[in-house]
Design a protein around this motif. Sequence first.
Motif, PDB file in Angstrom:
ATOM      1  N   GLU A 163       0.389  -1.530   0.209  1.00 11.06           N
ATOM      2  CA  GLU A 163       0.396  -0.219   0.206  1.00 11.06           C
ATOM      3  C   GLU A 163       0.793   1.144  -0.205  1.00 11.06           C
ATOM      4  O   GLU A 163       2.192   1.358   0.604  1.00 11.06           O
ATOM      5  N   PRO A 164       0.446   2.464  -0.359  1.00 13.99           N
ATOM      6  CA  PRO A 164       0.865   3.571  -0.184  1.00 13.99           C
ATOM      7  C   PRO A 164       1.058   3.825   0.533  1.00 13.99           C
ATOM      8  O   PRO A 164       0.758   3.721   2.270  1.00 13.99           O
ATOM      9  N   ARG A 165       1.938   4.736   1.198  1.00 14.20           N
ATOM     10  CA  ARG A 165       3.504   4.938   2.077  1.00 14.20           C
ATOM     11  C   ARG A 165       3.809   4.036   3.231  1.00 14.20           C
ATOM     12  O   ARG A 165       4.314   4.017   4.243  1.00 14.20           O
ATOM     13  N   CYS A 166       3.551   2.998   2.778  1.00 16.35           N
ATOM     14  CA  CYS A 166       4.178   1.222   3.830  1.00 16.35           C
ATOM     15  C   CYS A 166       5.695   1.992   3.388  1.00 16.35           C
ATOM     16  O   CYS A 166       6.551   2.522   1.654  1.00 16.35           O
ATOM     17  N   VAL A 167       6.838   1.315   4.160  1.00 15.08           N
ATOM     18  CA  VAL A 167       8.371   1.645   3.720  1.00 15.08           C
ATOM     19  C   VAL A 167       8.969  -0.043   4.027  1.00 15.08           C
ATOM     20  O   VAL A 167       8.430  -0.494   5.374  1.00 15.08           O
ATOM     21  N   ILE A 168      10.346  -0.011   3.462  1.00 17.54           N
ATOM     22  CA  ILE A 168      10.474  -1.741   2.800  1.00 17.54           C
ATOM     23  C   ILE A 168      11.736  -0.669   3.418  1.00 17.54           C
ATOM     24  O   ILE A 168      12.695  -0.270   2.401  1.00 17.54           O
ATOM     25  N   GLY A 169      12.844  -1.597   4.538  1.00 19.69           N
ATOM     26  CA  GLY A 169      14.126  -1.050   4.710  1.00 19.69           C
ATOM     27  C   GLY A 169      14.874  -2.076   4.189  1.00 19.69           C
ATOM     28  O   GLY A 169      14.501  -3.357   3.027  1.00 19.69           O
ATOM     29  N   PRO A 170      16.487  -1.012   3.259  1.00 22.66           N
ATOM     30  CA  PRO A 170      17.751  -1.929   2.914  1.00 22.66           C
ATOM     31  C   PRO A 170      17.818  -3.233   3.051  1.00 22.66           C
ATOM     32  O   PRO A 170      17.451  -3.513   4.382  1.00 22.66           O
ATOM     33  N   GLY A 171      17.899  -4.323   2.661  1.00 24.89           N
ATOM     34  CA  GLY A 171      18.581  -5.819   3.155  1.00 24.89           C
ATOM     35  C   GLY A 171      17.540  -6.723   2.858  1.00 24.89           C
ATOM     36  O   GLY A 171      17.550  -7.208   3.396  1.00 24.89           O
ATOM     37  N   SER A 172      15.977  -6.325   3.093  1.00 24.71           N
ATOM     38  CA  SER A 172      14.640  -7.082   3.489  1.00 24.71           C
ATOM     39  C   SER A 172      14.030  -7.557   2.289  1.00 24.71           C
ATOM     40  O   SER A 172      14.093  -6.847   1.092  1.00 24.71           O
ATOM     41  N   VAL A 173      13.627  -8.305   2.849  1.00 19.63           N
ATOM     42  CA  VAL A 173      12.411  -9.828   1.470  1.00 19.63           C
ATOM     43  C   VAL A 173      11.539  -9.875   2.292  1.00 19.63           C
ATOM     44  O   VAL A 173      10.733 -10.240   3.310  1.00 19.63           O
ATOM     45  N   ILE A 174      10.093  -9.060   1.075  1.00 17.42           N
ATOM     46  CA  ILE A 174       9.304  -9.374   1.287  1.00 17.42           C
ATOM     47  C   ILE A 174       8.070 -10.437   0.455  1.00 17.42           C
ATOM     48  O   ILE A 174       8.503 -10.084  -1.029  1.00 17.42           O
ATOM     49  N   GLU A 175       7.899 -11.974   0.883  1.00 16.50           N
ATOM     50  CA  GLU A 175       7.205 -12.381  -0.662  1.00 16.50           C
ATOM     51  C   GLU A 175       5.896 -13.229  -0.676  1.00 16.50           C
ATOM     52  O   GLU A 175       5.205 -13.403   1.338  1.00 16.50           O
ATOM     53  N   TYR A 176       5.418 -12.568  -1.008  1.00 16.78           N
ATOM     54  CA  TYR A 176       3.734 -13.286  -0.643  1.00 16.78           C
ATOM     55  C   TYR A 176       2.710 -12.504   0.222  1.00 16.78           C
ATOM     56  O   TYR A 176       1.898 -13.189   1.091  1.00 16.78           O
ATOM     57  N   SER A 177       2.867 -11.368   0.274  1.00 19.94           N
ATOM     58  CA  SER A 177       2.367 -10.901   1.322  1.00 19.94           C
ATOM     59  C   SER A 177       1.798  -9.453   1.098  1.00 19.94           C
ATOM     60  O   SER A 177       1.805  -8.935   0.235  1.00 19.94           O
ATOM     61  N   ARG A 178       0.617  -9.174   1.981  1.00 24.49           N
ATOM     62  CA  ARG A 178       0.024  -7.525   2.074  1.00 24.49           C
ATOM     63  C   ARG A 178       0.748  -6.692   2.842  1.00 24.49           C
ATOM     64  O   ARG A 178       0.493  -7.252   3.843  1.00 24.49           O
ATOM     65  N   ILE A 179       1.273  -5.796   2.479  1.00 22.80           N
ATOM     66  CA  ILE A 179       1.592  -4.192   3.694  1.00 22.80           C
ATOM     67  C   ILE A 179       0.647  -3.591   3.685  1.00 22.80           C
ATOM     68  O   ILE A 179       0.612  -2.608   2.735  1.00 22.80           O
ATOM     69  N   GLY A 180       0.026  -2.489   4.738  1.00 24.80           N
ATOM     70  CA  GLY A 180      -0.883  -2.072   5.199  1.00 24.80           C
ATOM     71  C   GLY A 180      -0.024  -0.306   4.497  1.00 24.80           C
ATOM     72  O   GLY A 180       1.606  -0.683   4.449  1.00 24.80           O
ATOM     73  N   PRO A 181      -0.437   0.472   4.477  1.00 28.14           N
ATOM     74  CA  PRO A 181       0.175   1.872   4.620  1.00 28.14           C
ATOM     75  C   PRO A 181       0.621   2.506   4.989  1.00 28.14           C
ATOM     76  O   PRO A 181       1.971   3.068   5.358  1.00 28.14           O
ATOM     77  N   GLU A 182       0.409   1.467   6.930  1.00 26.57           N
ATOM     78  CA  GLU A 182       1.245   2.765   8.228  1.00 26.57           C
ATOM     79  C   GLU A 182       2.228   1.146   8.230  1.00 26.57           C
ATOM     80  O   GLU A 182       2.932   1.483   9.594  1.00 26.57           O
ATOM     81  N   VAL A 183       3.019   0.548   7.400  1.00 24.49           N
ATOM     82  CA  VAL A 183       3.789  -0.526   7.850  1.00 24.49           C
ATOM     83  C   VAL A 183       5.037   0.111   7.520  1.00 24.49           C
ATOM     84  O   VAL A 183       5.536   0.215   6.449  1.00 24.49           O
ATOM     85  N   SER A 184       5.616   0.061   8.466  1.00 27.92           N
ATOM     86  CA  SER A 184       7.225   0.023   8.194  1.00 27.92           C
ATOM     87  C   SER A 184       8.448  -1.435   8.427  1.00 27.92           C
ATOM     88  O   SER A 184       7.951  -1.651   9.699  1.00 27.92           O
ATOM     89  N   VAL A 185       8.763  -1.183   7.552  1.00 27.50           N
ATOM     90  CA  VAL A 185      10.059  -2.861   7.885  1.00 27.50           C
ATOM     91  C   VAL A 185      11.436  -2.391   7.552  1.00 27.50           C
ATOM     92  O   VAL A 185      11.940  -1.828   6.858  1.00 27.50           O
ATOM     93  N   GLY A 186      12.047  -2.778   8.794  1.00 27.71           N
ATOM     94  CA  GLY A 186      13.363  -2.517   8.969  1.00 27.71           C
ATOM     95  C   GLY A 186      14.687  -3.102   8.061  1.00 27.71           C
ATOM     96  O   GLY A 186      13.729  -3.709   7.117  1.00 27.71           O
TER      97      GLY A 186
END
Length: 616
Positions: A421-444
């Motif tokens: 979703e817009p405004r979510c943040v995925i940090g460097p070095g991270s992998v997201i697979e087969y997922s739904r990530i909402g707008p206020e989610v920040s992954v380190g």
Amino acid sequence: MDEHSAARRADTGRRLARFAALRGAAARPGELWDVVVLTAADAAQAGAFREQLAEKLRRGDLPRGVRYLVCPDPPGPRIGNGGSTLHVLQYLEDLYGDQWTSFTVLLIHSGGYSQRLPSASALGKVFMALPFGDPIYQMLELKLAMYIDFPCHMKPGILVTCSDDIELYSTGTTEPILLDKPGFTALAHPSELAVGTTHGVFVLDPSSFSGTGGLEYASCQRFLHKPDMRTMRQSGAVCVRGHCSPGNHSGRGHCSPGNHSGRGHCSPGNHHSGSGAASEFVYTDSVFYMDHHTAKRLLMFYKQMGVLCCEIDAYGDFLQALGPRATPDYTKNMSNVSKEESGLVEVRQQLYSLLQGTALNVIVLNNSQFYHIGTTQEYLFHFTAENKLRFELDLLPVAFSIFPDAAKTSDQSSVIQSILEPRCVIGPGSVIEYSRIGPEVSVGKNSIVSGSYINFSVDIPSDCFLSSVAVKIKDQVEYVTMAFGVGDNLKNSVKVLSDIQSLQFFGASLAECLGLWGLEASDQLFSSRNTGLGLWTVRIFPVCSTPSESIRLSLQMLHSVQHMTAFKLSSFQLLSVEEMLAYKDVEDMLRFRKQIYDEICLQRKKEKSDCRTNCT
């Protein structure tokens, strides 16, 4: 990247293009494998594999005209990949009678529960997603693509490979790899000596090859299984650049993020650079072929055994018996065995007697690279940090996903078949697979999020592993999310409760974590004493009615450990990872993946329609 890496990329691209043209199409006779067999640890895992194969065939992800089979290990003691190989031979004869001896067979060892990469535990490493393709490739498709040249240059027989490694190579010529000799034929890759200590190493006859050119056929005098440096030198396995060497080719061999024990782990970097010791190398193993005459001899051995009661290794216990300089000394060597079993020495000695004198032919691939993706660290390293595999396979930072401009990510992250979703943040070095990530989610940084639906505001910490599993308990579908640090060792276990303080969970002692969560260390807290007391068997993950609630609770567990604050779990039904897999609901997990797939396809169609409208 150097010219050798560029050559591997070009040859890999050609193989992928050939396979892409066959996806969903009927292969001509002899063009592909007659049979592809996936091994499974048990009947439950076999059922999950069959469901995924059926979905792939329905969707047109795989070529038609190939028999895709799943063969579970027999009930009872674990038999290792060598035992699985023997059991597959029996399975093929039971299905096809003598007809199987005329087949070209690709055997992919894919059983086991992926304790070092638990995001692949529920549905299997062979179905692990890769960040390229449209739709995305999984390891199964990549294996089929990388070996696409083999069947039409191969006599009937079995090609044996594993589901968590990738071999990329360039022969530098149009000359095909021929798998047509009696006995065994193995592929060999030039590697650092340190790599050889965790792999099989070939002692080649120096008069049988020059070490120059992309492709050579050599005879092997002896095969060493995970030898130490001294053994490699004393056996004559060590080559020096310019003397029985593959030439001055830097940056080749095996590449992984750390020096770990087990097959396929080594350090990244320039594998043939500098002078002195750096110019030394060995030829290490990956894939091997056996002709049908040899396969039938092994089948007869398996029938005479009756029931196999120990783990045998298809590499260490088959290949060490081969070559004119083979000796039976290895049959009593237990240094590379995870669990000593009383019957193993006797079985090894019988295999040695059976196979002694059988030829071991080696195909030397001087411009080749072996990648292992069987651990969380390797997975993150190859998909985000290390450039070589990303260049040679043309891996993408965003593959087959909905990824709005307002979402923030890094070139050094990987998003695979997911909806962000817009405004979510995925940090460097991270992998997201087969997922739904909402707008206020920040992954380190350096985190893995798999199979998860996160629709609430949250900061997911760095170095975090999250994977949601649907479970069916008393006919009710519920959800559990396993959460760990990416460096946690799920294979590590202790025998007595007083030793659990030595187990680490997200940077803290497990005993300390249990105190924070209000759980008492007892035998009842662990799902199985047979597999030991460890992170795999400890009952700490709450069962919830929705995926997002299970993620919320598991993240609160991590938060309590990070900040050393209490978070009581005693009121929840708790499962171990071992139990999650026993109760897993494959249909629900595949349904979730299909919903993401369908939504991405719909978005693609809308974008194309909008483009046509705007263009006209």
